[in-house]
Write a protein that holds these residues in place. Structure first.
Motif, PDB file in Angstrom:
ATOM      1  N   LEU A 271       0.772  -0.665  -0.037  1.00 58.49           N
ATOM      2  CA  LEU A 271      -0.050  -0.220   0.083  1.00 58.49           C
ATOM      3  C   LEU A 271       1.011   1.251   0.116  1.00 58.49           C
ATOM      4  O   LEU A 271       2.302   0.983   0.509  1.00 58.49           O
ATOM      5  N   PRO A 272       0.428   2.488  -0.306  1.00 64.70           N
ATOM      6  CA  PRO A 272       1.481   4.148  -0.046  1.00 64.70           C
ATOM      7  C   PRO A 272       1.497   3.330   0.369  1.00 64.70           C
ATOM      8  O   PRO A 272       0.576   3.717   1.561  1.00 64.70           O
ATOM      9  N   ALA A 273       2.642   4.556   0.947  1.00 67.81           N
ATOM     10  CA  ALA A 273       3.268   5.069   2.751  1.00 67.81           C
ATOM     11  C   ALA A 273       3.474   6.434   2.227  1.00 67.81           C
ATOM     12  O   ALA A 273       3.465   7.002   1.866  1.00 67.81           O
ATOM     13  N   GLY A 274       2.909   6.537   3.859  1.00 64.99           N
ATOM     14  CA  GLY A 274       2.664   8.218   3.248  1.00 64.99           C
ATOM     15  C   GLY A 274       4.008   8.702   5.174  1.00 64.99           C
ATOM     16  O   GLY A 274       4.877   7.565   5.460  1.00 64.99           O
ATOM     17  N   GLN A 275       4.778  10.126   5.196  1.00 68.47           N
ATOM     18  CA  GLN A 275       4.752  10.587   6.307  1.00 68.47           C
ATOM     19  C   GLN A 275       4.961   9.863   8.074  1.00 68.47           C
ATOM     20  O   GLN A 275       6.011   9.118   8.940  1.00 68.47           O
ATOM     21  N   GLU A 276       3.600   9.087   8.267  1.00 67.91           N
ATOM     22  CA  GLU A 276       3.680   8.722   9.197  1.00 67.91           C
ATOM     23  C   GLU A 276       4.395   7.106   9.641  1.00 67.91           C
ATOM     24  O   GLU A 276       4.655   6.189  10.379  1.00 67.91           O
ATOM     25  N   ALA A 277       4.247   6.330   8.347  1.00 69.33           N
ATOM     26  CA  ALA A 277       4.559   5.142   7.909  1.00 69.33           C
ATOM     27  C   ALA A 277       5.759   4.890   8.061  1.00 69.33           C
ATOM     28  O   ALA A 277       6.957   4.413   8.792  1.00 69.33           O
ATOM     29  N   ALA A 278       6.588   5.798   7.435  1.00 62.11           N
ATOM     30  CA  ALA A 278       8.395   5.745   7.570  1.00 62.11           C
ATOM     31  C   ALA A 278       8.591   6.634   8.966  1.00 62.11           C
ATOM     32  O   ALA A 278       9.483   5.870   9.447  1.00 62.11           O
ATOM     33  N   GLU A 279       7.956   7.078   9.731  1.00 58.07           N
ATOM     34  CA  GLU A 279       8.244   8.023  11.148  1.00 58.07           C
ATOM     35  C   GLU A 279       8.425   6.557  12.017  1.00 58.07           C
ATOM     36  O   GLU A 279       8.728   6.447  12.763  1.00 58.07           O
ATOM     37  N   ALA A 280       7.210   5.485  11.587  1.00 57.97           N
ATOM     38  CA  ALA A 280       7.164   4.272  12.886  1.00 57.97           C
ATOM     39  C   ALA A 280       7.984   3.735  12.274  1.00 57.97           C
ATOM     40  O   ALA A 280       8.862   2.609  13.168  1.00 57.97           O
ATOM     41  N   PHE A 281       8.110   3.128  10.419  1.00 61.92           N
ATOM     42  CA  PHE A 281       8.707   2.775  10.587  1.00 61.92           C
ATOM     43  C   PHE A 281      10.624   2.506  11.587  1.00 61.92           C
ATOM     44  O   PHE A 281      11.249   2.180  11.699  1.00 61.92           O
TER      45      PHE A 281
END
Length: 168
Positions: free
Chosen positions: A130-140
């Protein structure tokens, strides 16, 4: 005798609270894995199944097209880790992001990251589905940074490793 009962009770409680198979997506183990059908060379499969990489706190990235068995293989590794008395947590990028967002909402980000990284192996499955945004990048990033050289992180992705921009 009372002390022995306390130890038994604590061990049972620890086992009950530990991440177990219920958190995994499908229950796939090596009993249903067909190593000869995988594009992962058998020698590498065999080396990974020893779990030495987890004991050395190294990371694993498995990439390939959808339906190629990367999730099955990593889930089987995670089950093997649990059978070896290692603690394992399983996330998709979406559930990891949700966990981080919940922690932000109640101010427990540091505590949540510490709890996740108290496990021996953290799996993040299906990056790129799925497309990932800033929140996903930060969590990862938070998990990978906190786990660095302390815990193992296994990642599956349908994005080839040469594509350095996992997050838009």
């Amino acid at each position: 005798m009372l002390l022995q009962e306390e130890v038994v009770g604590r061990d049972a409680a620890t086992f009950a609270d530990a991440p177990r198979e219920r958190e995994f997506p499908t229950g796939k183990t090596f009993s249903s894995w067909r190593p000869e059908e995988s594009s992962i060379p058998e020698a590498i499969q065999n080396a990974l199944t020893t779990l030495e990489w987890v004991h050395r706190r190294e990371n694993l990235a498995v990439s390939g097209a959808s339906g190629t068995g990367k999730g099955h293989f990593v889930e089987a590794l995670a089950h093997a880790a649990i059978e070896a008395d290692l603690r394992v947590l399983w996330f998709t990028l979406e559930t990891l992001t949700q966990t981080a967002n919940n922690a932000k909402a109640d101010g427990s980000v540091a505590r949540t990251v510490a709890k996740v990284c108290s496990c021996d192996l953290v799996v993040v499955d299906d990056i790129g589905v799925l497309p990932a945004g800033q929140e996903a990048a930060e969590a990862f990033y938070r998990i990978v940074d906190a786990a660095y050289e302390r815990r193992s992180v296994a990642v599956t992705s349908n994005i080839h490793p040469s594509k350095a921009h996992l997050f838009a």
